[in-house]
Scaffold this motif. Structure first.
Motif, PDB file in Angstrom:
ATOM      1  N   CYS A  73       0.846  -1.192   0.000  1.00  0.00           N
ATOM      2  CA  CYS A  73       0.000   0.000   0.000  1.00  0.00           C
ATOM      3  C   CYS A  73       0.878   1.237   0.000  1.00  0.00           C
ATOM      4  N   ARG A  95      -1.743  -7.337  -6.654  1.00  0.00           N
ATOM      5  CA  ARG A  95      -2.832  -6.632  -5.984  1.00  0.00           C
ATOM      6  C   ARG A  95      -2.215  -5.564  -5.097  1.00  0.00           C
ATOM      7  N   ARG A  97      -3.010  -1.562  -2.822  1.00  0.00           N
ATOM      8  CA  ARG A  97      -3.967  -0.617  -2.253  1.00  0.00           C
ATOM      9  C   ARG A  97      -3.415   0.800  -2.335  1.00  0.00           C
ATOM     10  N   THR A 135      -7.251   0.901  -9.029  1.00  0.00           N
ATOM     11  CA  THR A 135      -7.414  -0.304  -8.229  1.00  0.00           C
ATOM     12  C   THR A 135      -8.793  -0.329  -7.572  1.00  0.00           C
ATOM     13  N   ASP A 137      -9.062  -1.574  -4.654  1.00  0.00           N
ATOM     14  CA  ASP A 137      -8.743  -1.534  -3.228  1.00  0.00           C
ATOM     15  C   ASP A 137      -8.295  -0.119  -2.853  1.00  0.00           C
ATOM     16  N   GLU A 139      -8.430   2.869   0.112  1.00  0.00           N
ATOM     17  CA  GLU A 139      -8.703   3.234   1.510  1.00  0.00           C
ATOM     18  C   GLU A 139      -8.731   4.756   1.608  1.00  0.00           C
ATOM     19  N   THR A 166     -13.264   1.207  -0.215  1.00  0.00           N
ATOM     20  CA  THR A 166     -13.715  -0.047   0.407  1.00  0.00           C
ATOM     21  C   THR A 166     -13.223  -0.190   1.844  1.00  0.00           C
ATOM     22  N   THR A 167     -12.321   0.692   2.256  1.00  0.00           N
ATOM     23  CA  THR A 167     -11.879   0.743   3.653  1.00  0.00           C
ATOM     24  C   THR A 167     -11.948   2.197   4.113  1.00  0.00           C
TER      25      THR A 167
END
Length: 525
Positions: A73, A95, A97, A135, A137, A139, A166-167
């Motif tokens: 991340c 993957r 974030r 992405t 993902d 936050e 999503t976060t």
């Protein structure tokens, strides 16, 4: 394990932790740390703030290429250039974030951002939507969340989720909150943000009031399912919630917190040491979980209980966090039971109660004088008690003069009492200590290896008393000598002689043992 039982561990050691003054880490050190974190099972590793420097960008890139399990991340302000830097450094991972943030508290918006509520709303919409292009993902954090109006916070959270986050992270950026209040904040968010079920709520707590871990765990009980933390609790000002404390609290009190982090806790001690070495920040001795004294017991009452059942004074095993074993530290508070157990560990298994009691009495006297009791100290005490009728004459320092400075070799003039004989010599050396040790070897010829020479001040100031520790080795025997004096060179000579005298006692003991074995063979015993 269901989603509601899973607690995601988001480590920010290499981002927020590195923001501690003086804690800068090299790219190589970050890569090494990331490998340990990956093996530990940390879910998300915030590898850095890519826009801030070429070094941070390089580190995030290298880490994103090397991770096998953890999600890399990067942090970004609510700016497109920050988000672009995150993407470029993270794009090599299968993957990743993007973590974007903006302040939402009145004090931050006015004095830091110089932005109105509406301008902050627009920035959230633009930044989260833009990050979502790279992405799924994403936050989003409302910086200084615990000093933000709850109504405005709920409005920003709902917007961030609608834009693709999503976060949702709730930071106690300045460590202002207390556990009950932080839990109420999380509960309010859950009850007042209509789309909160589409995101995971995260907690990022700072330790300015010493409440970071307590606040994070209070948030957990209210619905937080991701906790942002650092190894050893490092971070800006007083630091962050400590990862090791969060994980072991959940594991140890699973009856009250029935969740799972998936962390391989046996690697915690290793992670702590590698981060400490990389940052140069020592771990305080009494630090929970990873401190040197976390599994050490000196009190006689505690030691007695531990020897009977370790659960009397330990709520988790040292092995569970990667520490080899409990340490029963021998000191002024130790009892006879622990002393006898230590003697057994050192190989003294057939000693009479009288010898043990005599050695224990000497140990208590020594412990009142010395802060650190080495195994060699205890061995010397026991040897001294065992060889009552075979004591050898000590080698004592009678006088010492040392000449040091620039322009000529350092020189020492020494007089020793060696087995009752007064001997003198003068030696030069590579420094005054070397000259002193050469004098001792000249006056009493011996061959040992000097494996430790250590000096530390007992008190402050130019008149401080210095304590010198010397460790010498001979074959399979090791002894440690220690001496304190306001003259460091005098202390050095006495410490070496102290170690040498102990070595002579060990030689005498071995000689006695050999004679006994010889008598056994002849049938004389």
């Amino acid at each position: 394990m269901s989603d509601k039982d899973k607690v995601y561990i988001f480590d920010t050691t290499m981002r927020d932790g590195e923001q501690s003054p003086g804690a800068s880490m090299s790219v190589e050190e970050k890569i090494q740390i990331s490998r340990v974190f990956d093996d530990m099972g940390i879910d998300i590793i915030e590898a850095g703030f890519p826009i801030t420097s070429p070094g941070d960008f390089e580190a995030v890139t290298a880490i994103s290429k090397g991770l096998k399990n953890s999600i890399p991340c990067g942090l970004a302000r609510a700016k497109k250039k920050d988000i672009d830097a995150c993407y470029e450094s993270l794009k090599y991972a299968k993957r990743f974030r993007i973590h974007t943030f903006i302040s939402t508290s009145p004090v931050h918006m006015k004095h830091k951002l110089n932005m109105s509520n509406d301008q902050v709303i627009d920035a959230i919409k633009e930044s989260v939507t833009y990050a979502k292009k790279f992405t799924d993902d994403v936050e989003w954090s409302c910086e200084d969340g615990t000093r933000t109006s709850l109504d405005f916070m709920c409005k920003t959270i709902e917007l961030a989720i609608n834009c693709g986050a999503t976060t949702i992270n709730i930071p106690d950026t300045v460590g202002y909150s207390i556990p009950e209040e932080f839990a109420k904040t999380i509960t309010h968010i859950k009850n007042n943000v209509p789309n909160i079920d589409k995101a995971i709520i995260s907690a990022h707590c700072h330790n300015d009031l010493g409440l970071a871990v307590a606040n994070a765990l209070a948030g957990l009980s209210a619905g937080v399912r991701q906790i942002e933390c650092t190894i050893n609790g490092i971070g800006e000002r007083a630091g962050n919630a400590a990862l090791e404390e969060i994980v072991m609290a959940i594991k140890t009190r699973n009856d009250l917190m029935p969740y799972d982090t998936g962390i391989k806790t046996e690697l915690i001690s290793k992670a702590s040491k590698i981060v400490s070495n990389a940052t140069g920040f020592p771990v305080q001795f009494n630090k929970a979980i990873v401190g040197k004294n976390a599994f050490a017991h000196e009190s006689g009452i505690h030691q007695d209980g531990m020897l009977k059942n370790r659960e009397t004074y330990e709520i988790m095993s040292p092995e569970s966090v990667g520490v080899k074993q409990t340490s029963l530290v021998m000191g002024k508070h130790s009892g006879r039971h622990a002393f006898k157990d230590k003697l057994t560990d050192l190989g003294y298994t057939d000693m009479t109660d009288d010898v043990i009691q005599e050695a224990f009495g000497k140990f208590k006297v020594l412990a009142d004088k010395k802060k650190h009791i080495y195994d060699e100290d205890i061995i010397a005490l026991v040897d001294d008690s065992l060889i009552v009728d075979n004591k050898i004459n000590a080698i004592n320092l009678k006088s010492l003069k040392v000449y040091a400075g620039t322009g000529e070799p350092q020189r020492a003039e020494m007089t020793l009492d060696v087995f009752g004989d007064i001997k003198q010599t003068t030696q030069t050396g590579d420094g005054p200590v070397d000259a002193i040790f050469k004098c001792i070897k000249e006056l009493y010829e011996h061959e040992v290896k000097l494996s430790l020479y250590q000096v530390h001040a007992v008190t402050e100031g130019t008149d401080a008393q210095a304590t010198v520790s010397v460790k010498i080795e001979e074959n399979d025997r090791t002894t440690v000598g220690q001496s304190a004096d306001t003259d460091t060179l005098v202390a050095s000579a006495k410490a070496y002689l102290n170690a040498l005298n102990k070595m002579l006692i060990k030689r005498e003991k071995k000689s006695l043992s050999g004679n006994i074995e010889h008598q056994k063979v002849k049938g004389g015993v």
